[in-house]
Design a protein around this motif. Structure first.
Motif, PDB file in Angstrom:
ATOM      1  N   ARG A   1       0.813  -1.222   0.000  1.00  0.00           N
ATOM      2  CA  ARG A   1       0.000   0.000   0.000  1.00  0.00           C
ATOM      3  C   ARG A   1       0.846   1.272   0.000  1.00  0.00           C
ATOM      4  NH1 ARG A   1      -2.095   3.467   3.766  1.00  0.00           N
ATOM      5  NH2 ARG A   1      -4.102   4.434   3.217  1.00  0.00           N
ATOM      6  N   GLY A   2       1.880   1.311   0.790  1.00  0.00           N
ATOM      7  CA  GLY A   2       2.689   2.509   0.947  1.00  0.00           C
ATOM      8  C   GLY A   2       2.315   3.282   2.204  1.00  0.00           C
ATOM      9  N   ALA A   3       3.057   4.334   2.490  1.00  0.00           N
ATOM     10  CA  ALA A   3       2.851   5.138   3.690  1.00  0.00           C
ATOM     11  C   ALA A   3       1.829   6.240   3.440  1.00  0.00           C
ATOM     12  CB  ALA A   3       4.175   5.753   4.139  1.00  0.00           C
ATOM     13  N   ASP A   4       1.019   6.526   4.441  1.00  0.00           N
ATOM     14  CA  ASP A   4       0.055   7.629   4.331  1.00  0.00           C
ATOM     15  C   ASP A   4       0.767   8.972   4.335  1.00  0.00           C
ATOM     16  OD1 ASP A   4      -2.556   6.092   4.643  1.00  0.00           O
ATOM     17  OD2 ASP A   4      -1.462   5.466   6.436  1.00  0.00           O
ATOM     18  N   LEU A   5       1.846   9.059   5.100  1.00  0.00           N
ATOM     19  CA  LEU A   5       2.592  10.305   5.214  1.00  0.00           C
ATOM     20  C   LEU A   5       4.083  10.002   5.233  1.00  0.00           C
ATOM     21  CD1 LEU A   5       2.727  13.403   5.752  1.00  0.00           C
ATOM     22  CD2 LEU A   5       2.538  12.881   8.200  1.00  0.00           C
ATOM     23  N   VAL A   6       4.836  10.737   4.432  1.00  0.00           N
ATOM     24  CA  VAL A   6       6.298  10.660   4.453  1.00  0.00           C
ATOM     25  C   VAL A   6       6.821  11.983   4.988  1.00  0.00           C
ATOM     26  CG1 VAL A   6       8.404  10.516   3.066  1.00  0.00           C
ATOM     27  CG2 VAL A   6       6.475   9.002   2.560  1.00  0.00           C
ATOM     28  N   PHE A   7       7.638  11.905   6.029  1.00  0.00           N
ATOM     29  CA  PHE A   7       8.252  13.080   6.629  1.00  0.00           C
ATOM     30  C   PHE A   7       9.724  13.071   6.230  1.00  0.00           C
ATOM     31  CE2 PHE A   7       9.503  15.207  10.924  1.00  0.00           C
ATOM     32  CZ  PHE A   7       9.685  16.418  10.279  1.00  0.00           C
ATOM     33  N   ASP A   8      10.091  13.956   5.311  1.00  0.00           N
ATOM     34  CA  ASP A   8      11.429  13.973   4.725  1.00  0.00           C
ATOM     35  C   ASP A   8      12.301  15.000   5.433  1.00  0.00           C
ATOM     36  OD1 ASP A   8      13.685  13.985   3.190  1.00  0.00           O
ATOM     37  OD2 ASP A   8      12.729  14.720   1.363  1.00  0.00           O
ATOM     38  N   THR A   9      13.207  14.528   6.284  1.00  0.00           N
ATOM     39  CA  THR A   9      14.149  15.420   6.960  1.00  0.00           C
ATOM     40  C   THR A   9      15.528  15.373   6.313  1.00  0.00           C
ATOM     41  OG1 THR A   9      15.076  13.845   8.580  1.00  0.00           O
ATOM     42  CG2 THR A   9      12.933  14.842   9.111  1.00  0.00           C
ATOM     43  N   VAL A  10      15.628  14.701   5.164  1.00  0.00           N
ATOM     44  CA  VAL A  10      16.919  14.488   4.506  1.00  0.00           C
ATOM     45  C   VAL A  10      17.093  15.376   3.280  1.00  0.00           C
ATOM     46  CG1 VAL A  10      18.397  12.791   3.365  1.00  0.00           C
ATOM     47  CG2 VAL A  10      17.054  12.131   5.370  1.00  0.00           C
ATOM     48  N   GLY A  11      16.078  15.426   2.415  1.00  0.00           N
ATOM     49  CA  GLY A  11      16.168  16.249   1.215  1.00  0.00           C
ATOM     50  C   GLY A  11      16.506  15.464  -0.040  1.00  0.00           C
ATOM     51  N   PRO A  12      17.238  16.070  -0.991  1.00  0.00           N
ATOM     52  CA  PRO A  12      17.453  15.485  -2.314  1.00  0.00           C
ATOM     53  C   PRO A  12      17.869  14.024  -2.372  1.00  0.00           C
ATOM     54  CG  PRO A  12      18.290  17.719  -2.281  1.00  0.00           C
ATOM     55  CD  PRO A  12      17.852  17.409  -0.867  1.00  0.00           C
TER      56      PRO A  12
ATOM     57  N   LEU B   1      16.933  11.466  -0.790  1.00  0.00           N
ATOM     58  CA  LEU B   1      15.814  10.535  -0.601  1.00  0.00           C
ATOM     59  C   LEU B   1      14.474  11.108  -1.050  1.00  0.00           C
ATOM     60  CD1 LEU B   1      16.650   9.081   2.948  1.00  0.00           C
ATOM     61  CD2 LEU B   1      17.149   8.078   0.715  1.00  0.00           C
ATOM     62  N   PHE B   2      14.488  12.319  -1.573  1.00  0.00           N
ATOM     63  CA  PHE B   2      13.248  13.019  -1.899  1.00  0.00           C
ATOM     64  C   PHE B   2      12.372  12.224  -2.874  1.00  0.00           C
ATOM     65  CE2 PHE B   2      10.982  15.903  -4.819  1.00  0.00           C
ATOM     66  CZ  PHE B   2      10.171  16.568  -3.927  1.00  0.00           C
ATOM     67  N   GLU B   3      12.917  11.831  -4.018  1.00  0.00           N
ATOM     68  CA  GLU B   3      12.112  11.133  -5.022  1.00  0.00           C
ATOM     69  C   GLU B   3      11.707   9.745  -4.549  1.00  0.00           C
ATOM     70  OE1 GLU B   3      12.091  10.133  -9.816  1.00  0.00           O
ATOM     71  OE2 GLU B   3      13.936  10.829  -8.866  1.00  0.00           O
TER      72      GLU B   3
ATOM     73  N   ALA C   1      16.261  18.744  -6.609  1.00  0.00           N
ATOM     74  CA  ALA C   1      15.479  17.525  -6.408  1.00  0.00           C
ATOM     75  C   ALA C   1      14.464  17.416  -7.534  1.00  0.00           C
ATOM     76  CB  ALA C   1      14.773  17.567  -5.059  1.00  0.00           C
ATOM     77  N   SER C   2      14.290  16.234  -8.077  1.00  0.00           N
ATOM     78  CA  SER C   2      13.351  16.041  -9.182  1.00  0.00           C
ATOM     79  C   SER C   2      12.487  14.823  -8.906  1.00  0.00           C
ATOM     80  CB  SER C   2      14.102  15.859 -10.501  1.00  0.00           C
ATOM     81  OG  SER C   2      14.920  14.704 -10.442  1.00  0.00           O
TER      82      SER C   2
ATOM     83  N   ASP D   1       3.819  10.155 -12.462  1.00  0.00           N
ATOM     84  CA  ASP D   1       3.597   9.257 -11.322  1.00  0.00           C
ATOM     85  C   ASP D   1       2.966  10.011 -10.162  1.00  0.00           C
ATOM     86  OD1 ASP D   1       4.718   7.191 -12.742  1.00  0.00           O
ATOM     87  OD2 ASP D   1       6.668   7.279 -11.734  1.00  0.00           O
ATOM     88  N   PHE D   2       3.405  11.246  -9.957  1.00  0.00           N
ATOM     89  CA  PHE D   2       2.927  12.058  -8.833  1.00  0.00           C
ATOM     90  C   PHE D   2       1.434  12.324  -8.949  1.00  0.00           C
ATOM     91  CE2 PHE D   2       2.142  16.349  -7.074  1.00  0.00           C
ATOM     92  CZ  PHE D   2       2.490  16.127  -5.754  1.00  0.00           C
TER      93      PHE D   2
END
Length: 227
Positions: free
Chosen positions: A113-124, A126-128, A151-152, A157-158
């Motif tokens: 299914r995937g995650a409902d929310l992704v909290f990105d504290t890393v940036g480029p 791991l962003f994509e 970051a791209s 897909d989005f």
């Protein structure tokens, strides 16, 4: 001695369960995490939160806040050798990125299914990949960037995923917003739903050396200067 005045609406009473030094260590990590996962991310009870960089100050604060709301938390560390350092955090499953693929492991842990929310504290870096970990109509909140590194992501897909992407800059919080968060956080600490982080107390004459250790990445503990 230097004094500074702030509006009353930015203040919160210190929880009786923690020291003044622990209270001093709450500010930026917890207000940033709160604004990201609750205000911007809209995390709800029972949802799955993936924290990219869960071992850091803001990521670990996010894990504690999410568990106080009974969310499921998946966290990442860059190396498996870091797992002992973060094992005390309230994270349900860890992904060591030097041994496991982020997207594949997240999908496996969520039965595809995937995650409902992704909290990105890393940036480029791991962003994509973070976006690829989202469930349909999932949300990703980003608080980090690397100067000079763009970051791209795949726009098709989005939008097919009907995903939401938001950015949070805690420096933009008003005095009122900061105070509101701190007061809610204080309630959770008093109710023993959130554990305050440990801190290392630094005397003023040790401050220069302490900053050097931070710049060189030699410390992971929040340092508080005591006058």
């Amino acid at each position: 001695m230097l004094f500074r005045s702030v509006p009353a609406e930015s203040l919160a009473l210190k929880p009786s369960r923690i020291s003044f030094e622990q209270a001093a260590g709450l500010g930026v990590p917890f207000t940033t995490a709160w604004q990201s996962i609750f205000t911007a991310g809209g995390l709800k009870e029972g949802e799955t939160l993936l924290i990219l960089g869960a071992g850091g100050a803001v990521g670990s604060a996010g894990a504690k806040l999410a568990k106080s709301k009974r969310a499921r938390v998946i966290g990442t560390v860059s190396k498996a050798s870091s797992l002992d350092r973060v094992k005390s955090l309230p994270v349900d499953e860890w992904i060591a990125l030097d041994q496991e693929d982020l997207v594949q492991k997240t999908k496996a842990l969520t039965e595809g299914r995937g995650a409902d929310l992704v909290f990105d504290t890393v940036g480029p870096p791991l962003f994509e990949s973070g976006l690829k970990c989202l469930a349909r109509r999932g949300r990703q909140v980003c608080i980090a960037a690397t100067p000079g590194i763009p970051a791209s992501f795949n726009l098709a897909d989005f939008y097919h995923q009907e995903a939401t992407l938001k950015g949070v800059d805690s420096l933009k919080l008003s005095f009122q917003e900061s105070g509101d968060i701190l007061r809610e956080l204080a309630k959770l600490i008093e109710m023993e739903k959130v554990e305050a982080p440990g801190v290392e107390i630094i005397q003023l004459e040790q401050a220069l050396e302490a900053y050097k250790k931070i710049n060189e990445g030699q410390t992971r503990v929040k340092q508080v200067i005591r006058f």
